[in-house]
Design an enzyme around this catalytic site. Structure first.
Site, PDB file in Angstrom:
ATOM      1  N   LYS A 193       0.835  -1.219   0.000  1.00 36.40           N
ATOM      2  CA  LYS A 193       0.000   0.000   0.000  1.00 36.40           C
ATOM      3  C   LYS A 193       0.863   1.260   0.000  1.00 36.40           C
ATOM      4  CE  LYS A 193       0.717   1.065   4.482  1.00 36.40           C
ATOM      5  NZ  LYS A 193       1.152   2.361   5.060  1.00 36.40           N
ATOM      6  N   THR A 250      -3.507   5.597   3.606  1.00 36.33           N
ATOM      7  CA  THR A 250      -2.210   6.023   3.093  1.00 36.33           C
ATOM      8  C   THR A 250      -2.312   6.708   1.736  1.00 36.33           C
ATOM      9  OG1 THR A 250      -1.313   4.087   4.236  1.00 36.33           O
ATOM     10  CG2 THR A 250       0.161   5.253   2.776  1.00 36.33           C
TER      11      THR A 250
END
Length: 335
Positions: A193, A250
């Protein structure tokens, strides 16, 4: 419970603050002057300024004292938490190997750059099978955790005993901790990610819109899934906190270091300049090359990861990266 946090960066400090609500916590950092200042001024002025260290949280640069604190818990259930970067994990573990550790947790997310190993594999190489070990991961910005805002994390370990210990130690009104036995799934989700956050930062920096961001995140999740299953992780793990949850935070949160890297790349800044300005480790940078190589080795299609690595290390222009992704041939979405 006695808890030692090795690593006085922003995330290590924030978690130490949260844990100190009901535990005796010792925060260790390499810089003796910084640790003495934190102990006296009750603030980590370099990495997490503006947040007071509770009285139950002590700071030190004495590595032996830090390890002894985790080993000397009155209840016999001390906990060592390693809050280093992935690149710093093995060197710290080598220092720890001389101590009779029982319960070890790490916070880093990524693959070791040269070996392409996940953190749990590095831990096993250095500490063996005798320790109870696990990864604490999930969608979490240090500043918000230090502030006491709500947050949920996952402790991933093959040891139910360690999971129970971490939940008992960390669970408080503002921090909810779940447990999982899918260490690989949790670690792969947390690692990849960061790469995708760089990609979405580039797209946002180029003004490509929310539709493009959603597409990158969704197709990025497909990349995570392919790698996760190839390495032995479970797809259902990626539907939880350490998969979709961490990906959303994120890629969209302005506190994300990796997203900031992407935004700066879109401005045409060099990687060297970006890292200097950031002042913190952005794990997605180191991770991109390792994941690209691993995908090639396993014959896994990861075009977004490959494109990000091209921008970071092969002088590919940010806009060219996006154009390459958009010009790919159409395919069945489930592939």
């Amino acid at each position: 419970m006695n808890i030692t946090v090795l690593g006085a960066g922003a995330w290590g400090t924030a978690l130490a603050i949260s844990l100190a609500a009901k535990n005796q916590v010792l925060l260790w950092g390499r810089n003796q002057i910084a640790m003495e200042s934190a102990q006296i001024e009750r603030e980590n002025q370099h990495y997490l300024p503006g947040f007071r260290l509770p009285d139950s949280l002590k700071a030190t640069a004495d590595f032996h004292a830090a390890l002894r604190h985790a080993l000397d818990s009155n209840d016999g259930e001390g906990l060592l938490i390693i809050a280093s970067s992935v690149s710093g994990l093995r060197p710290i573990l080598k220092q720890c190997a001389a101590y009779p550790l029982r319960n070890v947790v790490w916070l880093c997310k990524g693959f070791e750059e040269n070996t392409r190993l996940l953190p749990h594999q590095v831990v096993r190489q250095e500490l063996g099978e005798q320790v109870l070990a696990g990864a604490l991961s999930g969608p979490s910005f240090a500043q918000e955790v230090a502030q006491g805002l709500p947050c949920a994390l996952t402790i991933a370990s093959h040891s139910p005993e360690l999971c129970r210990l971490v939940v008992t130690a960390a669970h408080n009104p503002s921090l909810r901790v779940y447990s999982s036995d899918d260490v690989i799934g949790v670690e792969v989700g947390g690692a990849v990610k960061n790469i995708l956050a760089i990609a979405t930062g580039v797209a946002d920096g180029l003004g490509l819109g929310l539709n493009a961001r959603a597409a990158l995140m969704t197709r990025g999740l497909a990349e995570i899934s392919r790698l996760c299953t190839a390495l032995g992780g479970r797809l259902e793990t990626l539907m939880g906190l350490t998969g979709v949850g961490d990906l959303i935070l994120t890629c969209t949160g302005n506190l994300s270091r990796n997203r900031k890297v992407g935004l700066a790349l879109a401005e045409g800044k060099s990687l060297e300049t970006i890292i200097q300005e950031l002042g913190h480790v952005a794990e997605g940078v180191r991770c991109a090359q390792a994941v690209k190589a691993l995908a090639f080795e396993l014959n896994i299609d990861m075009p977004i990861t490959e494109a990000v690595a091209g921008v970071l290390f092969e002088n590919v222009a940010s806009r060219d990266m996006i154009e390459r992704l958009l010009s790919r041939n159409a395919k069945i979405e489930s592939n």
